[in-house]
Design a protein around this motif. Structure first.
Motif, PDB file in Angstrom:
ATOM      1  N   GLU A 188       0.821  -1.214   0.000  1.00 43.71           N
ATOM      2  CA  GLU A 188       0.000   0.000   0.000  1.00 43.71           C
ATOM      3  C   GLU A 188       0.850   1.257   0.000  1.00 43.71           C
ATOM      4  O   GLU A 188       0.490   2.266  -0.624  1.00 43.71           O
ATOM      5  CB  GLU A 188      -0.962  -0.027   1.184  1.00 43.71           C
ATOM      6  CG  GLU A 188      -1.986  -1.152   1.074  1.00 43.71           C
ATOM      7  CD  GLU A 188      -3.124  -1.057   2.072  1.00 43.71           C
ATOM      8  OE1 GLU A 188      -4.091  -1.810   1.930  1.00 43.71           O
ATOM      9  OE2 GLU A 188      -3.048  -0.211   3.001  1.00 43.71           O
ATOM     10  N   ALA A 189       1.987   1.219   0.675  1.00 44.16           N
ATOM     11  CA  ALA A 189       2.868   2.380   0.670  1.00 44.16           C
ATOM     12  C   ALA A 189       3.421   2.637  -0.728  1.00 44.16           C
ATOM     13  O   ALA A 189       3.510   3.786  -1.177  1.00 44.16           O
ATOM     14  CB  ALA A 189       4.009   2.183   1.661  1.00 44.16           C
ATOM     15  N   ARG A 190       3.794   1.569  -1.414  1.00 46.89           N
ATOM     16  CA  ARG A 190       4.274   1.733  -2.782  1.00 46.89           C
ATOM     17  C   ARG A 190       3.179   2.316  -3.668  1.00 46.89           C
ATOM     18  O   ARG A 190       3.436   3.180  -4.513  1.00 46.89           O
ATOM     19  CB  ARG A 190       4.743   0.379  -3.340  1.00 46.89           C
ATOM     20  CG  ARG A 190       6.092  -0.086  -2.827  1.00 46.89           C
ATOM     21  CD  ARG A 190       7.237   0.737  -3.394  1.00 46.89           C
ATOM     22  NE  ARG A 190       7.391   0.549  -4.819  1.00 46.89           N
ATOM     23  CZ  ARG A 190       8.205  -0.343  -5.384  1.00 46.89           C
ATOM     24  NH1 ARG A 190       8.941  -1.140  -4.614  1.00 46.89           N
ATOM     25  NH2 ARG A 190       8.303  -0.438  -6.692  1.00 46.89           N
ATOM     26  N   ARG A 381      19.381   1.939  -1.820  1.00 48.42           N
ATOM     27  CA  ARG A 381      19.201   0.504  -1.550  1.00 48.42           C
ATOM     28  C   ARG A 381      17.768   0.067  -1.798  1.00 48.42           C
ATOM     29  O   ARG A 381      17.515  -1.026  -2.319  1.00 48.42           O
ATOM     30  CB  ARG A 381      19.610   0.215  -0.098  1.00 48.42           C
ATOM     31  CG  ARG A 381      19.353  -1.204   0.381  1.00 48.42           C
ATOM     32  CD  ARG A 381      19.621  -1.291   1.875  1.00 48.42           C
ATOM     33  NE  ARG A 381      19.091  -2.519   2.464  1.00 48.42           N
ATOM     34  CZ  ARG A 381      18.848  -2.691   3.751  1.00 48.42           C
ATOM     35  NH1 ARG A 381      19.088  -1.702   4.614  1.00 48.42           N
ATOM     36  NH2 ARG A 381      18.356  -3.824   4.203  1.00 48.42           N
ATOM     37  N   MET A 382      16.809   0.909  -1.456  1.00 48.79           N
ATOM     38  CA  MET A 382      15.395   0.572  -1.611  1.00 48.79           C
ATOM     39  C   MET A 382      14.820   0.984  -2.963  1.00 48.79           C
ATOM     40  O   MET A 382      13.623   0.852  -3.202  1.00 48.79           O
ATOM     41  CB  MET A 382      14.579   1.219  -0.487  1.00 48.79           C
ATOM     42  CG  MET A 382      14.948   0.739   0.891  1.00 48.79           C
ATOM     43  SD  MET A 382      14.705  -1.034   1.084  1.00 48.79           S
ATOM     44  CE  MET A 382      15.747  -1.327   2.532  1.00 48.79           C
ATOM     45  N   GLY A 383      15.671   1.504  -3.849  1.00 49.65           N
ATOM     46  CA  GLY A 383      15.201   1.858  -5.188  1.00 49.65           C
ATOM     47  C   GLY A 383      14.403   3.131  -5.262  1.00 49.65           C
ATOM     48  O   GLY A 383      13.706   3.374  -6.256  1.00 49.65           O
ATOM     49  N   ILE A 384      14.480   3.970  -4.236  1.00 49.49           N
ATOM     50  CA  ILE A 384      13.637   5.158  -4.179  1.00 49.49           C
ATOM     51  C   ILE A 384      14.023   6.170  -5.254  1.00 49.49           C
ATOM     52  O   ILE A 384      13.165   6.870  -5.800  1.00 49.49           O
ATOM     53  CB  ILE A 384      13.703   5.773  -2.760  1.00 49.49           C
ATOM     54  CG1 ILE A 384      13.024   4.822  -1.758  1.00 49.49           C
ATOM     55  CG2 ILE A 384      13.050   7.156  -2.715  1.00 49.49           C
ATOM     56  CD1 ILE A 384      13.246   5.175  -0.298  1.00 49.49           C
ATOM     57  N   PHE A 385      15.306   6.240  -5.585  1.00 45.90           N
ATOM     58  CA  PHE A 385      15.742   7.146  -6.645  1.00 45.90           C
ATOM     59  C   PHE A 385      15.334   6.645  -8.030  1.00 45.90           C
ATOM     60  O   PHE A 385      15.331   7.416  -8.985  1.00 45.90           O
ATOM     61  CB  PHE A 385      17.268   7.299  -6.609  1.00 45.90           C
ATOM     62  CG  PHE A 385      17.765   8.321  -5.627  1.00 45.90           C
ATOM     63  CD1 PHE A 385      18.113   9.590  -6.046  1.00 45.90           C
ATOM     64  CD2 PHE A 385      17.894   8.009  -4.281  1.00 45.90           C
ATOM     65  CE1 PHE A 385      18.578  10.528  -5.143  1.00 45.90           C
ATOM     66  CE2 PHE A 385      18.368   8.936  -3.374  1.00 45.90           C
ATOM     67  CZ  PHE A 385      18.700  10.210  -3.799  1.00 45.90           C
ATOM     68  N   ASP A 386      15.011   5.382  -8.131  1.00 46.87           N
ATOM     69  CA  ASP A 386      14.854   4.752  -9.442  1.00 46.87           C
ATOM     70  C   ASP A 386      13.402   4.457  -9.806  1.00 46.87           C
ATOM     71  O   ASP A 386      13.140   3.721 -10.759  1.00 46.87           O
ATOM     72  CB  ASP A 386      15.680   3.456  -9.478  1.00 46.87           C
ATOM     73  CG  ASP A 386      17.125   3.706  -9.105  1.00 46.87           C
ATOM     74  OD1 ASP A 386      17.689   4.702  -9.595  1.00 46.87           O
ATOM     75  OD2 ASP A 386      17.689   2.931  -8.301  1.00 46.87           O
ATOM     76  N   ARG A 387      12.461   5.013  -9.063  1.00 49.39           N
ATOM     77  CA  ARG A 387      11.056   4.870  -9.422  1.00 49.39           C
ATOM     78  C   ARG A 387      10.366   6.220  -9.260  1.00 49.39           C
ATOM     79  O   ARG A 387      10.732   7.009  -8.390  1.00 49.39           O
ATOM     80  CB  ARG A 387      10.361   3.797  -8.577  1.00 49.39           C
ATOM     81  CG  ARG A 387      10.335   4.050  -7.072  1.00 49.39           C
ATOM     82  CD  ARG A 387       9.611   2.914  -6.349  1.00 49.39           C
ATOM     83  NE  ARG A 387       9.441   3.147  -4.931  1.00 49.39           N
ATOM     84  CZ  ARG A 387      10.189   2.608  -3.975  1.00 49.39           C
ATOM     85  NH1 ARG A 387      11.199   1.816  -4.299  1.00 49.39           N
ATOM     86  NH2 ARG A 387       9.939   2.858  -2.706  1.00 49.39           N
ATOM     87  N   PRO A 388       9.390   6.496 -10.066  1.00 51.94           N
ATOM     88  CA  PRO A 388       8.741   7.815 -10.015  1.00 51.94           C
ATOM     89  C   PRO A 388       7.861   7.961  -8.780  1.00 51.94           C
ATOM     90  O   PRO A 388       7.341   6.973  -8.237  1.00 51.94           O
ATOM     91  CB  PRO A 388       7.901   7.834 -11.285  1.00 51.94           C
ATOM     92  CG  PRO A 388       7.605   6.392 -11.562  1.00 51.94           C
ATOM     93  CD  PRO A 388       8.831   5.638 -11.134  1.00 51.94           C
ATOM     94  N   VAL A 389       7.698   9.188  -8.304  1.00 51.31           N
ATOM     95  CA  VAL A 389       6.792   9.485  -7.187  1.00 51.31           C
ATOM     96  C   VAL A 389       5.411   9.695  -7.784  1.00 51.31           C
ATOM     97  O   VAL A 389       4.906  10.814  -7.922  1.00 51.31           O
ATOM     98  CB  VAL A 389       7.275  10.718  -6.409  1.00 51.31           C
ATOM     99  CG1 VAL A 389       6.394  10.948  -5.176  1.00 51.31           C
ATOM    100  CG2 VAL A 389       8.723  10.552  -5.972  1.00 51.31           C
ATOM    101  N   VAL A 390       4.801   8.577  -8.155  1.00 52.56           N
ATOM    102  CA  VAL A 390       3.502   8.599  -8.825  1.00 52.56           C
ATOM    103  C   VAL A 390       2.576   7.597  -8.136  1.00 52.56           C
ATOM    104  O   VAL A 390       2.822   6.397  -8.172  1.00 52.56           O
ATOM    105  CB  VAL A 390       3.631   8.236 -10.316  1.00 52.56           C
ATOM    106  CG1 VAL A 390       2.256   8.206 -10.968  1.00 52.56           C
ATOM    107  CG2 VAL A 390       4.550   9.220 -11.025  1.00 52.56           C
ATOM    108  N   PRO A 391       1.511   8.075  -7.479  1.00 50.00           N
ATOM    109  CA  PRO A 391       0.596   7.142  -6.803  1.00 50.00           C
ATOM    110  C   PRO A 391      -0.194   6.297  -7.800  1.00 50.00           C
ATOM    111  O   PRO A 391      -0.492   6.728  -8.918  1.00 50.00           O
ATOM    112  CB  PRO A 391      -0.347   8.071  -6.023  1.00 50.00           C
ATOM    113  CG  PRO A 391       0.327   9.398  -6.003  1.00 50.00           C
ATOM    114  CD  PRO A 391       1.149   9.465  -7.245  1.00 50.00           C
ATOM    115  N   THR A 392      -0.512   5.086  -7.362  1.00 45.81           N
ATOM    116  CA  THR A 392      -1.436   4.227  -8.095  1.00 45.81           C
ATOM    117  C   THR A 392      -2.535   3.800  -7.130  1.00 45.81           C
ATOM    118  O   THR A 392      -2.559   4.230  -5.984  1.00 45.81           O
ATOM    119  CB  THR A 392      -0.708   3.000  -8.667  1.00 45.81           C
ATOM    120  OG1 THR A 392      -0.075   2.277  -7.584  1.00 45.81           O
ATOM    121  CG2 THR A 392       0.357   3.406  -9.663  1.00 45.81           C
ATOM    122  N   SER A 393      -3.437   2.966  -7.574  1.00 45.01           N
ATOM    123  CA  SER A 393      -4.579   2.604  -6.735  1.00 45.01           C
ATOM    124  C   SER A 393      -4.240   1.468  -5.784  1.00 45.01           C
ATOM    125  O   SER A 393      -3.406   0.614  -6.070  1.00 45.01           O
ATOM    126  CB  SER A 393      -5.761   2.198  -7.607  1.00 45.01           C
ATOM    127  OG  SER A 393      -5.418   1.098  -8.426  1.00 45.01           O
TER     128      SER A 393
END
Length: 839
Positions: A188-190, A381-393
């Motif tokens: 859910e956080a992702r 380490r958690m890939g935070i730089f490598d994924r967009p800050v875009v919410p999904t459902s």
């Protein structure tokens, strides 16, 4: 950008060597960018060509070859090359930052819109720097699900599943349940584009009246550590930073920001630090939160002995330390102690204060670099730089299924007397509770108050508030379950009784207390719902005045309550405690003459929803008392969880993570003022942990006091025998002890039992030890009439130090010389001596 490419050569060995060489060359080139300069596109192309071409070569199983332009772009921001190790990427990023950028990134940003999500406004983030590809770091709380996240204004981006409390998870005595909890949170956080989860709570239920007990895992450090590790691993497997909190000894809310806790070093290591040690070493937690309180004279966010000496030097912690919100008290000392991130606003790490410390030499730019590098390493380490800050459902239906599963496995059947499960054919069911209390009227999660359970985003005062998309009340849950069982004709009535036990309502229609009791007497099944609500911000106690130094009444009973659980209570104040007369209501109903075929004792169940253990009067314990089912704070699926268990759709299998004492013989009843709430010492509120190692069941064992229900206790709708326990001592190079036993289900339904191993550790001259400590447990499911063999391991070298005591002089754990006694059973109060071994 692709991380790997392959040459066009058909020789597989040559291909592999060439690919490895290219990767090494690129990594070295990236790491030396600022020394050697950026490799030209021509040279980059030549490097690629040397192994079969400058581009294009692809395979169905490997990524495409990067172009020279890809390499050039990566070289412009080398920290974005994912082939590097997280710590390398972090070092490169920090090296590229200007001082002003570093200062901005060290602290939380003012409340406002999220740049990447303009429709979301929050106050739990650090705004990113797009020019450096630094994303906005978004933080959420969450002891009972994703609560108080970084989107206060938008329910569509702030809603999540309200899960059962951490205390409930601990009651499952099953780390797979903590894993399930962590997976729900991670998924859910992702979906909500969040990055940091401020949990698990690793503090101890030292005081049964602690307002935040429900956020923690109980009174035993080993159980706490096991559950915390499982939750942390699951959360971080989803690319979310887990943050163990509150480091350390945040065991009371009363004066939590000013209290100085005096704790012997041995006690600190054996009890209060142990769960954190486990979550660092076994859970590889990416972060920890330093707490408000002071320990032995040093505020925790500037406690260098613990943050650097213990955490980093002794345990090898390589994550970062964030403050609790507003917990930082200094500029220089906090950073030099090992704190890395001030939240939620810049108070001590403002630009002016940091620049002043840099000008005097009290801080160096390298100190700022160290703090940032630690956090960025974990973000990479958690890939935070490598994924967009875009919410999904979010799949809320799936979340509800997990909430139901977790809560069902966490409930503890304390007392039955043949009452439960209720017959599925009942026609007249009453749910009874207090009109001033939450328990019978709405679903209960952390942060709930009457009429505001899981309400509008941002309306709560505590970290545990969760905005759920639906909730299930107790009465609705009974209706749901009976309907699912084919019973569509049953009537379920809600009876609410006032504090004076004088008036009541039945489904909203006014009646007398006598009328309410008569309705219960005429019912086929009576469900009384009560408990002890609590919340961050206050402990369950009323003080004589606003100085909060003398206790007027203790909230360790079912009768004590306040209107606002997060507010302190003192005599004459607006939040003074009341007396709900719940115990008298229960005994009054039990004393009624039933007008059905079953006696009141044979048809009444008391459902408890508790923050932690609660002191019970003798009138509620025994053969003439109601069945008792403890469901803790069950979250949004409250009603369904409870009804499934009461009507036998599910078989209870939980065990108590805290002790339930009898009135007149409780720990709180004998605790000195030094222990709680503390005294004033040179103007400083001071608490002394005088009980030393004897908290929870250890105290009751040491005092030889029999509680109402002991730690580790819990019944089932079937019966179990644990037989043939044996211990195998280590031989040769093996260092582990193995404890084996057979678990037989001797009843008529399938069920699960928890085998528990306790150890009596010999006392060293400097260290009197409690009679026993929990060192291993395992929940096993056994079909009716079947049996299974169980083997549990005691590893002296594990992070939990099962044989160890802390040697203050040597500053390490030692396994003392002497005789160790091994016990096996299904609770701390029902144990068989397996044998002994000597070291």
């Amino acid at each position: 950008m692709k991380n790997m490419w392959i040459p066009r050569s058909t020789d597989k060995v040559a291909q592999q060597l060439c690919a490895e060489n290219k990767k090494i060359m690129l990594e070295e080139r990236v790491m030396n960018k600022y020394k050697l300069g950026i490799m030209s596109l021509a040279i980059a192309s030549a490097v690629l060509a040397g192994c079969g071409g400058s581009g294009g070569g692809t395979s169905a199983s490997t990524p495409a070859t990067p172009s020279a332009m890809d390499i050039a772009l990566t070289m412009a921001q080398p920290w974005m090359y994912t082939g590097l190790k997280p710590e390398q990427r972090a070092q490169l990023l920090v090296a590229a930052m200007a001082l002003a950028q570093k200062q901005q990134q060290l602290v939380g940003s003012p409340s406002g819109p999220i740049p990447e999500i303009p429709t979301c406004t929050g106050g739990r983030h650090v705004i990113g720097i797009p020019a450096l590809s630094i994303p906005t770091l978004r933080i959420t709380n969450g002891p009972v699900g994703i609560g108080k996240n970084d989107c206060d204004n938008n329910p569509a981006l702030g809603s999540a599943t309200a899960l059962p409390s951490a205390m409930a998870i601990a009651a499952s005595f099953d780390p797979s349940v903590a894993t399930e909890f962590g997976n729900v949170v991670g998924v859910e956080a992702r979906a909500l584009a969040l990055h940091v989860f401020e949990a698990p709570g690793m503090n101890m239920a030292r005081l049964p009246v602690l307002g935040r007990n429900f956020e923690y895992f109980g009174e035993d450090p080993y159980l706490t550590g096991v559950m915390g590790v499982a939750e942390t691993l699951a959360v971080q497997a989803n690319g979310l930073i887990a943050m163990g909190k509150h480091f350390v000894a945040n065991e009371q809310e009363t004066k939590r920001t000013t209290v100085n806790e005096i704790i012997d070093d041995q006690i600190l290591h054996e009890l209060y630090l142990k769960p954190f040690e486990m979550v660092v070493k076994d859970g590889k937690t990416a972060s920890l939160m330093c707490s408000y309180n002071t320990v032995n004279g040093f505020q925790m966010c500037e406690n260098k002995d613990l943050e650097t000496g213990v955490l980093r030097n002794q345990w090898g912690f390589d994550g970062y330390i964030q403050t609790d919100f507003g917990a930082m008290k200094s500029t220089v000392n906090s950073m030099l102690a090992g704190t890395d991130h001030e939240m939620n606003r810049a108070t001590n790490w403002t630009v002016d204060k940091l620049n002043a410390a840099l000008a005097t030499g009290d801080l160096r730019v390298s100190d700022l670099d160290t703090a940032l590098t630690r956090r960025y390493t974990q973000m990479f380490r958690m890939g935070i730089f490598d994924r967009p800050v875009v919410p999904t459902s979010i799949d809320f239906a799936a979340g509800g299924v997990h909430a139901l599963s977790i809560g069902t496995q966490s409930a503890v059947l304390l007392q039955n007397n043949g009452v439960l499960p209720f017959a599925k054919t009942v026609q007249n069911v009453v749910v009874v509770g207090k009109a001033t209390q939450i328990f019978a009227q709405q679903a209960v999660a952390g942060g709930s108050v009457l009429g505001r359970a899981m309400g509008a985003a941002g309306t709560g005062a505590a970290s545990s508030d969760v905005l759920a998309t639906y909730t299930v009340t107790p009465a609705q849950g009974v209706k749901n379950v009976l309907s699912s069982l084919g019973n569509t004709t049953a009537k379920v009535k809600l009876i609410l009784i006032d504090d004076a036990n004088a008036s009541a309502t039945i489904d909203g229609t006014a009646t007398t207390y006598a009328g309410a009791v008569a309705a219960a007497a005429a019912a086929d099944a009576v469900i009384i719902v009560a408990g002890t609500i609590a919340e961050e911000g206050a402990d369950r106690a009323t003080f004589t005045d606003s100085n909060l130094t003398s206790i007027a009444s203790m909230g360790d009973t079912l009768d004590w309550y306040v209107a606002l659980p997060s507010g302190t209570s003192f005599v004459g104040g607006t939040n003074a405690s009341g007396n709900s007369q719940t115990t008298a209501m229960i005994t009054g109903i039990m004393a009624a003459t039933s007008t059905t075929a079953k006696s009141m004792t044979a048809k009444t169940a008391l459902v408890l929803k508790d923050n932690a253990g609660v002191t019970l009067p003798a009138s509620l314990v025994g053969a003439t008392a109601p069945a008792i089912l403890e469901v803790w704070f069950p979250g949004q699926e409250d009603g369904n969880i409870t009804a499934n268990l009461l009507f036998g759709v599910k078989n209870p299998s939980g065990k108590l993570p805290v002790t339930f004492p009898l009135a007149g013989s409780s720990f709180m009843g004998q605790a000195s003022v030094n222990m709680f709430p503390g005294t004033i010492n040179s103007s400083v509120p001071t608490v002394i942990y005088e009980e030393k190692l004897n908290i929870g069941y250890r105290w009751y064992n040491a005092k030889n006091i029999t509680p109402a229900f002991p730690f580790g206790y819990g019944l089932s709708y079937t019966t179990f025998n644990i037989t043939g326990p044996t211990i195998t001592t280590p031989t040769g190079a093996n260092t582990k002890y193995l404890v084996s036993a057979t678990v037989a289900n001797t009843g008529s339904v399938d069920g699960a039992e928890v085998v528990q191993v306790y150890l009596g550790v010999p006392s060293a001259d400097f260290s009197p030890q409690p009679p026993k400590r929990l060192v291993a447990f395992q929940k096993v499911s056994v079909a009716k009439g079947a049996s299974t063999n169980v083997t549990l391991t005691i590893d002296p070298d594990s992070s939990s130090h099962p044989l160890g005591i802390w040697d203050k002089t040597a500053q390490k754990f030692i396994n003392p010389t002497g005789t160790y006694t091994v016990y096996v059973g299904n609770s701390s109060g029902n144990l068989t001596t397996v044998g002994t071994f000597s070291r």
